[in-house]
Each structure stands twice: as C-alpha cells, then as structure tokens.
Write a protein that holds these residues in place. Structure first.
Motif, mmCIF file in Angstrom:
data_model
loop_
_atom_site.group_PDB
_atom_site.id
_atom_site.type_symbol
_atom_site.label_atom_id
_atom_site.label_comp_id
_atom_site.label_asym_id
_atom_site.label_seq_id
_atom_site.Cartn_x
_atom_site.Cartn_y
_atom_site.Cartn_z
ATOM 1 N N GLN A 29 10.683 24.148 -36.743
ATOM 2 C CA GLN A 29 9.284 24.144 -36.302
ATOM 3 C C GLN A 29 9.160 23.932 -34.804
ATOM 4 N N LEU A 30 10.019 23.140 -34.226
ATOM 5 C CA LEU A 30 9.957 22.944 -32.780
ATOM 6 C C LEU A 30 10.388 24.199 -32.020
ATOM 7 N N ASP A 31 11.401 24.899 -32.516
ATOM 8 C CA ASP A 31 11.900 26.102 -31.849
ATOM 9 C C ASP A 31 10.976 27.303 -32.006
ATOM 10 N N THR A 32 10.259 27.382 -33.124
ATOM 11 C CA THR A 32 9.466 28.584 -33.412
ATOM 12 C C THR A 32 7.964 28.386 -33.242
ATOM 13 N N GLY A 33 7.496 27.153 -33.273
ATOM 14 C CA GLY A 33 6.060 26.904 -33.207
ATOM 15 C C GLY A 33 5.346 27.113 -34.529
ATOM 16 N N VAL A 34 6.091 27.401 -35.591
ATOM 17 C CA VAL A 34 5.500 27.541 -36.924
ATOM 18 C C VAL A 34 5.692 26.221 -37.655
ATOM 19 N N PRO A 35 4.608 25.591 -38.111
ATOM 20 C CA PRO A 35 4.754 24.308 -38.782
ATOM 21 C C PRO A 35 5.495 24.433 -40.110
ATOM 22 N N VAL A 36 6.342 23.457 -40.384
ATOM 23 C CA VAL A 36 7.080 23.397 -41.639
ATOM 24 C C VAL A 36 6.808 22.037 -42.274
ATOM 25 N N ALA A 37 6.172 22.049 -43.425
ATOM 26 C CA ALA A 37 5.924 20.812 -44.166
ATOM 27 C C ALA A 37 7.175 20.479 -44.959
ATOM 28 N N ASN A 38 7.734 19.310 -44.712
ATOM 29 C CA ASN A 38 8.968 18.906 -45.382
ATOM 30 C C ASN A 38 8.632 18.211 -46.694
#
Length: 155
Positions: free
Chosen positions: A110-119
C-alpha cells in the motif's frame, strides 16, 4: 463535513457503491478463511459494493499475499484491496516469520502503490481464537477498505 474547533475534518465515508474492491484470500486454514470471506463480502454488500465490482483471488498461504496484492494494485483496476487469511501459532518459529513478513509485505504494497490494503489476516495462538474473531475481522476489513478508498479520493 465535520469540524473540530472550526478545523475542517473529513468524516468516515462507507459508501461503496462506486468502488472496485479486490480480495486476496489464503487457502491455508480454509475454514477460518471462508468465515472471513463470508463476513467481508456481506459487509461489502451492506455498504453498496457491487458484486460485479469485486474480485476474489486465492493464494496458498499468507506469505503469498503481498505479490498478488501488488500485482492487483498496479493493475489500476481496484480502488482498495483486502487481504484475508489466518496464521495460527504452532510449535516452531515459523509463526513469527510468516506473520511478520506477511504484514510487512502488505504494508509495503500500500505504501509503494498508493492503493489501500485492509489487512484482515488473523494471527492467533489457537484455532478457537481465530474462529471466534473471523466474523468481526472480515467485516472490519471490508469497512476499512471502503473508508480508505473514499478518503484517498477526497484528498
């Protein structure tokens, strides 16, 4: 829009009707993962995410999440992603390696792509802990993905 001391504040937005959500789910500990998935998809539907705007991809285990999440994030097809799985402590150090590396990898995506990832990958000591948390965690992961996607759009 809310405010605190006359400072503009964005309120959480759980309207998922215009969002495209990708889900990556482990097949290891399948019963727990199926419970997470059921709760997640129910919450996505409750908040308006259309089934045709949702994709589920399965992977063997938790360590395989980051590479698939990264591929999905870079595709430009998703507003947010959800990682679902269960890592249950065993008798060896393997639990710590899997848990730590999986979580770090998901965060990096998410930090590298800017797409949020809910863990929504559970890391528990016992199967009982995982089964008792799966419904809540699956729904929370869905709501996190929706809220973060909408927040990024507002910013």
């Amino acid at each position: 829009m809310a405010s605190y001391d006359n400072i503009q504040e964005f309120e959480p937005n759980l309207d998922g009707s215009a969002l495209r959500i990708g889900i990556v789910m482990s097949r290891f500990n399948r019963d727990i993962c199926d419970g997470l998935l059921g709760a997640c998809t129910a919450a996505l539907g409750k908040h308006g995410v259309k089934t045709e705007n949702t994709l589920i991809v399965t992977v063997p285990g938790a360590l395989e999440h980051p590479v698939i999440l990264r591929k999905m994030a870079l595709s430009g097809k998703f507003d947010a992603l959800v990682a679902l799985g269960a890592v249950v402590r065993g008798d060896t150090y393997h639990f710590e390696i899997v848990s730590n590396e999986m979580a770090a990898g998901i965060n990096r995506v998410q930090l590298d792509t800017g797409v949020p990832v809910a863990n929504g990958v559970l890391t528990t000591d016992t199967d009982h802990q995982a089964t008792s948390r799966m419904s809540v965690k699956g729904a929370e992961a869905a709501e996190c993905a929706i809220e973060m996607a909408n927040l990024l759009k507002m910013l």
